[in-house]
Design an enzyme around this catalytic site. Structure first.
Site, short mmCIF file in Angstrom:
data_model
loop_
_atom_site.label_atom_id
_atom_site.label_comp_id
_atom_site.label_asym_id
_atom_site.label_seq_id
_atom_site.Cartn_x
_atom_site.Cartn_y
_atom_site.Cartn_z
N ASP A 44 0.12 12.74 -2.46
CA ASP A 44 0.84 11.77 -3.28
C ASP A 44 0.11 11.48 -4.58
O ASP A 44 -1.07 11.84 -4.76
CB ASP A 44 0.98 10.44 -2.51
CG ASP A 44 2.06 10.51 -1.44
OD1 ASP A 44 2.88 11.43 -1.50
OD2 ASP A 44 2.06 9.63 -0.55
N LYS A 66 4.81 10.76 -5.37
CA LYS A 66 5.59 9.54 -5.22
C LYS A 66 4.84 8.36 -5.81
O LYS A 66 3.74 8.02 -5.41
CB LYS A 66 5.88 9.27 -3.75
CG LYS A 66 6.82 10.27 -3.11
CD LYS A 66 6.96 10.02 -1.63
CE LYS A 66 7.55 8.66 -1.36
NZ LYS A 66 7.69 8.38 0.07
N MET A 180 2.60 -2.92 -3.98
CA MET A 180 3.74 -2.38 -4.73
C MET A 180 4.63 -3.49 -5.27
O MET A 180 5.86 -3.39 -5.25
CB MET A 180 4.56 -1.42 -3.85
CG MET A 180 3.76 -0.25 -3.31
SD MET A 180 4.69 0.77 -2.14
CE MET A 180 4.76 -0.33 -0.72
#
Length: 515
Positions: A44, A66, A180
């Protein structure tokens, strides 16, 4: 799920590996071991570059990239890719930032593997929810402030509200860590305030945690969005809310290390970089290994074979680098050469690093110059080797100054034999290497490039392409290395002595001056 489960097909296997937050020192021992055996690595965007450098050269590396709303590959495609590669009989490592089971969608990937009958293992990783606050001086629990910690995903689809029970979170009176959640910061803070959290509750946004560019913005729940807007939001970042945020200035420790906040690009060949990287990391630096050169031993070397047949005729064997020692003795082993035949020879080395490499083979240097460069080595040899025969097994492109000085000795016969070639340029794809180097130089941290030879300077330039060389801060091991960096217009600094320890001391000195 039970109905979908098939018998493991026994062809390949997948390991879901947590890479931690970014700092290579936080990558687990088991993670390293599994990665070292990988044939395919699917990684990632949040995996740190220092950990990506550990991917075996022989492995197929696939970036699925991602990050937030920017996905190189959809989750469904990633899961299918893991199964496909395992069905090819490959050892597949799915490398994820943080921990694969903490908002890492590892469970979704396992469902596909189970359905397809693929064997798997899970290697947990250090989560950013704990480690990033720790690197910023924030303990997520403290008996005087809270008795619980809660980790929440702040990720939401565009146009949708956060699916978070703010009232329940406020009632816990614990530390809240939102992953996030940068894009939802305003909504998170408003939700907490509306749920009854006091307006002056300490809160922090922690960006680029555990890297040299890490940044913290500490405010309160009511003022954090405005403060982040004023200072500029940086991603990746996490949000921490709780009384413990007030301890950040008191408990901060990274910036107190000798090289805290420093990013170092290490250009040494891969086989020589690890020990240097360890020394730098112990001093607090973030180290990115970008090998600018690699060495290739010459095969079927007729000149060396002839020299070994006449080894008793040589009074001196001269080594100008640790690599020369390594390649020379590997060739002896390959030819089943009895090292007792070297008993009549004396050894000269260019410096302490080469001497240490020689000692690993059970031999000790008889001569080492006070100044570790080719000219001084040649001068020291010329003073003691009149009417003798000298063997110099070294790189194909060796410094001519060694031979120029040796020629001043009467009756000396020199066999200067190339035993390995130096290949310039990054090991990365030549089309992507310039982008990679440019990216590493623009990470927002105080960044230096360490050069241990003129060859590493040339190799770095070959990999970097058309970058802003006057902006590169180059720490150089000696005069020849500095001259090579000067030729590109870099900002250059030279170590007092041609040793790795002296090179690091110079780096620390320059860092102190730049603070």
């Amino acid at each position: 799920m039970a109905e979908e489960k098939k018998k493991t097909n026994g062809t390949g296997k997948v390991w879901l590996v947590g890479a931690g937050p970014s700092d290579a020192g936080l990558f687990t021992l088991k993670g390293r071991q599994v990665l070292a055996d990988a044939e395919v690595v699917v990684y990632d965007a949040l995996v740190g570059p220092a950990i990506l450098a550990m991917i075996p050269e022989t492995a197929e590396a696939i970036n699925v990239g991602k990050r937030s709303s920017n996905h190189t590959m959809r989750q469904e495609q990633i899961s299918e890719l893991l199964a496909e590669k395992a069905k090819e009989g490959k050892r597949v490592v799915r490398l994820k930032g943080g921990d694969p089971f903490l908002f890492g969608r590892g469970g979704e990937e396992l469902e596909v593997l189970i359905r397809e009958g693929i064997a798997y293992e899970v290697v947990p990783g250090v989560t950013s929810a704990i480690s990033v606050p720790a690197y910023q001086g924030i303990p997520v629990t403290h008996r005087d402030y809270c008795s619980s910690v809660h980790i929440i995903t702040g990720h939401k689809r565009e146009g949708e509200a956060c699916n978070i029970d703010f009232e329940a979170l406020v009632r816990t009176k614990g530390t809240l860590v939102f992953l996030m959640g940068v894009s939802a910061l305003q909504m998170i803070c408003e939700g907490l305030l509306a749920a009854g959290m006091k307006a002056d509750m300490p809160a922090a946004l922690l960006a680029k945690g555990t890297t040299a560019a890490q940044k913290r913005i500490v405010a309160t729940v009511s003022t954090l969005p405005q403060e982040v807007a004023r200072q500029g939001a940086v991603t990746p970042a996490i949000i921490v809310v709780g009384e413990v945020c007030a301890l950040a200035d008191t408990f901060s420790w990274v910036d107190r290390l000798p090289l805290g906040g420093v990013r170092v690009l290490l250009t040494r060949p891969r086989e020589l970089a690890s020990k240097t990287a360890l020394k730098l990391r112990k001093r607090g630096a973030e180290v990115i290994e970008l090998p600018a050169i690699r060495t290739e031993a010459r095969k079927d070397n007729a000149e060396l074979k002839r020299a070994l047949e006449e080894i008793a005729a040589y009074e001196w064997i001269v080594f100008t680098s640790p690599t020369g020692v390594r390649v020379f003795f590997e060739e002896l082993q390959r030819q089943r050469f009895d090292v007792r035949r070297l008993s009549g020879a004396k050894f000269a080395v260019i410096g302490t690093g080469t001497a240490k490499e020689l000692e690993k083979r059970g031999f000790y240097a008889d001569l080492m110059p006070e100044v570790f460069d080719a000219a001084h080595l040649g001068a020291a040899l010329a003073a003691v080797c009149e009417n003798t025969r000298v063997l110099i097994p070294r790189a194909a492109i060796g410094s001519p100054e060694l031979l120029l000085e040796l020629q001043k000795a009467a009756g000396v016969q020199v066999d200067d034999i190339a035993i390995y070639d130096t290949v310039y340029g990054s090991e990365a794809d030549p089309e992507t290497a310039p982008v990679q180097v440019k990216r590493e130089l623009e990470q927002g941290a105080e960044t230096y490039v360490l050069f241990t030879s003129a060859s590493t300077v040339k190799g770095f330039a070959a990999a970097a392409g058309d970058i802003d060389y006057p902006a590169v801060q180059a720490i150089c091991i000696g005069a020849q290395t500095k001259a090579a960096a000067d030729a590109y217009g870099m900002q250059t600094y030279m170590a007092e002595r041609a040793t790795i320890d002296s090179l690091i001391e110079k780096l620390e000195e320059v860092h102190r001056q730049n603070r």
